[in-house]
Design an enzyme around this catalytic site. Structure first.
Site, mmCIF file in Angstrom:
data_model
loop_
_atom_site.group_PDB
_atom_site.id
_atom_site.type_symbol
_atom_site.label_atom_id
_atom_site.label_comp_id
_atom_site.label_asym_id
_atom_site.label_seq_id
_atom_site.Cartn_x
_atom_site.Cartn_y
_atom_site.Cartn_z
ATOM 1 N N GLY A 31 0.810 -1.220 0.000
ATOM 2 C CA GLY A 31 0.000 0.000 0.000
ATOM 3 C C GLY A 31 0.839 1.263 0.000
ATOM 4 N N ALA A 32 0.181 2.399 0.390
ATOM 5 C CA ALA A 32 0.793 3.734 0.238
ATOM 6 C C ALA A 32 1.288 3.857 -1.205
ATOM 7 C CB ALA A 32 1.914 3.949 1.250
ATOM 8 N N GLY A 36 5.388 4.323 -8.845
ATOM 9 C CA GLY A 36 6.157 3.084 -9.039
ATOM 10 C C GLY A 36 5.229 1.873 -9.039
ATOM 11 N N HIS A 37 4.331 1.832 -8.042
ATOM 12 C CA HIS A 37 3.356 0.734 -7.980
ATOM 13 C C HIS A 37 2.463 0.765 -9.229
ATOM 14 C CE1 HIS A 37 3.951 1.426 -3.478
ATOM 15 N NE2 HIS A 37 4.238 0.147 -3.604
ATOM 16 N N GLN A 61 7.990 -9.661 7.767
ATOM 17 C CA GLN A 61 9.172 -9.231 7.024
ATOM 18 C C GLN A 61 9.817 -7.976 7.611
ATOM 19 O OE1 GLN A 61 6.776 -8.623 3.347
ATOM 20 N NE2 GLN A 61 8.096 -6.860 3.016
ATOM 21 N N GLY A 147 8.995 -4.888 -8.700
ATOM 22 C CA GLY A 147 9.843 -3.769 -9.095
ATOM 23 C C GLY A 147 11.322 -4.102 -8.973
ATOM 24 N N LYS A 149 13.308 -2.002 -8.171
ATOM 25 C CA LYS A 149 13.712 -1.184 -7.024
ATOM 26 C C LYS A 149 14.191 -2.088 -5.885
ATOM 27 C CE LYS A 149 13.158 2.022 -3.681
ATOM 28 N NZ LYS A 149 12.393 1.417 -2.647
ATOM 29 N N SER A 186 7.303 4.154 -0.767
ATOM 30 C CA SER A 186 6.283 4.537 0.217
ATOM 31 C C SER A 186 6.942 5.237 1.394
ATOM 32 C CB SER A 186 5.532 3.300 0.703
ATOM 33 O OG SER A 186 5.004 2.608 -0.401
ATOM 34 N N ARG A 187 8.187 4.873 1.692
ATOM 35 C CA ARG A 187 8.889 5.481 2.835
ATOM 36 C C ARG A 187 9.232 6.946 2.577
ATOM 37 N NH1 ARG A 187 10.677 0.083 3.199
ATOM 38 N NH2 ARG A 187 10.299 -0.778 5.286
HETATM 39 P P1 AMP Z 1 6.053 -2.348 -1.579
HETATM 40 O O1 AMP Z 1 4.680 -1.799 -1.488
HETATM 41 O O2 AMP Z 1 7.128 -1.392 -1.165
HETATM 42 O O3 AMP Z 1 6.198 -3.726 -0.986
HETATM 43 O O4 AMP Z 1 6.315 -2.547 -3.140
HETATM 44 C C1 AMP Z 1 5.449 -3.331 -3.921
HETATM 45 C C2 AMP Z 1 6.092 -3.536 -5.258
HETATM 46 O O5 AMP Z 1 6.309 -2.267 -5.881
HETATM 47 C C3 AMP Z 1 7.467 -4.223 -5.178
HETATM 48 O O6 AMP Z 1 7.577 -5.154 -6.228
HETATM 49 C C4 AMP Z 1 8.420 -3.077 -5.342
HETATM 50 O O7 AMP Z 1 9.664 -3.453 -5.880
HETATM 51 C C5 AMP Z 1 7.649 -2.199 -6.319
HETATM 52 N N1 AMP Z 1 8.141 -0.821 -6.280
HETATM 53 C C6 AMP Z 1 8.259 -0.029 -5.187
HETATM 54 N N2 AMP Z 1 8.799 1.158 -5.536
HETATM 55 C C7 AMP Z 1 9.031 1.111 -6.867
HETATM 56 C C8 AMP Z 1 9.605 2.024 -7.809
HETATM 57 N N3 AMP Z 1 10.035 3.225 -7.457
HETATM 58 N N4 AMP Z 1 9.674 1.627 -9.101
HETATM 59 C C9 AMP Z 1 9.251 0.390 -9.478
HETATM 60 N N5 AMP Z 1 8.711 -0.518 -8.637
HETATM 61 C C10 AMP Z 1 8.616 -0.163 -7.355
#
Ligand code: AMP
Length: 283
Positions: A31-32, A36-37, A61, A147, A149, A186-187
């Site tokens: 979420g958030a 990128g998402h 995690q 991602g 990332k 998100s951070r």
């Molecule tokens: P998270 O919500 O942080 O667990 O991220 C969910 C998915 O979004 C993961 O596969 C991340 O690698 C991807 N993600 C987060 N930030 C980015 C970004 N800036 N560009 C591309 N993918 C991203």
């Protein structure tokens, strides 16, 4: 968009689509949501008929209680963003649903966890492997989008899918960045305007090291780390690690950087917010 926190309802809706020969794309998130998402979801829409997104902040995690409790939660805005990119199904389970019993099982990635995020966040990837396995079994997607990332996470999940024979294709999606180069995260929500500007040093440092290696491929790892340290010390950022890594085995490279796929990885802090970024040496 169909929204549910129930495993059985979500499974039934997906089953219905599958019985109509639809392919299922899946994007797991915490979420958030940011651009990128959304880039992952657009990519999933381009590859699959039906796109499922999960929003779940997975406690197993997190190795830091403060990081878990301060993780941003923006479900109302997230739903609007998901509707804007025509997401089909949103799965938003609770802890009771995902972990109804005391959890004993965790997944070990062996040596692949000995570096970078695995080394600095003990237990992190065990929790990632655990939740991803549960989600894959619930959604049973054809393709899952992660991602780049989170480079180490992407590599480990590709390995998990291969070793445990999940009939799933894992697709890595390039990093989406802010205009100043800062990788979206998100951070970043927890950074003020000044800190966000300072946080671009992580990207600038990756670029600087890349230029240095390309112009002097015989440079030593110590020199590389020195350049990264000096670069970060011009800002308020604190370096946690800088590594030069082989793309599939996650081995630390000390030479022959131009051979195979080499990734530069950085992690550090702005205030108490931990950020990571990475860049392929040659694309
Ligand atoms: P998270 O919500 O942080 O667990 O991220 C969910 C998915 O979004 C993961 O596969 C991340 O690698 C991807 N993600 C987060 N930030 C980015 C970004 N800036 N560009 C591309 N993918 C991203």
């Amino acid at each position: 968009m169909y929204i549910s926190d129930s495993i059985s309802n979500t499974k039934n809706v997906i089953k219905e689509h599958k019985s109509n020969e639809k392919t299922i794309g899946f994007v797991p998130t915490m979420g958030a949501l940011h651009e990128g998402h959304l880039s992952l979801i657009r990519c999933a829409k381009a590859h699959c008929d039906i796109v499922v997104v999960s929003i779940y902040i997975n406690p197993t995690q997190f190795n830091n209680a403060e990081d878990l409790s301060s993780y941003p939660k923006t479900l109302v805005e997230d739903i609007k963003k998901l509707e804007s990119v025509s997401c089909d199904i949103l799965f938003t389970p609770t802890d009771d649903i995902m972990y109804p019993e005391k959890s004993y099982l965790s997944i070990s990635f062996g040596e692949l966890e000995d570096v970078m995020e695995g080394a600095y966040r003990p237990g992190h990837f065990g929790g990632v492997g655990q939740i991803v396995t549960k989600l894959f079994n619930i959604v049973q997607p054809n393709k899952v989008f992660f991602g780049q990332k989170d480079f180490q996470q992407l590599t480990l999940i590709k390995r998990l899918v291969k070793e445990y024979c999940f009939p799933i294709e894992i697709i890595g999606v390039p990093i989406t960045r802010e205009e100043n180069g800062l990788a979206m995260s998100s951070r970043n929500e927890r950074l003020n305007e000044y800190q966000r500007e300072e946080a671009k040093i992580f990207y600038d440092t990756l670029l600087l090291v890349k230029e240095n290696i390309l112009s002097n491929p015989l440079i030593s790892l110590d020199e590389i780390k020195g350049i990264a340290n000096d670069s970060l010390s011009t800002s308020i950022a604190k370096l946690e690690y800088f590594e030069v890594i082989s793309d599939t085995e996650l081995e630390i490279k000390t030479e022959n950087y131009l051979e195979g796929d080499t990734v530069l990885c950085i992690a550090g802090f702005i205030g108490n917010v931990r950020l990571i970024d990475n860049m392929y040496l040659i694309l």
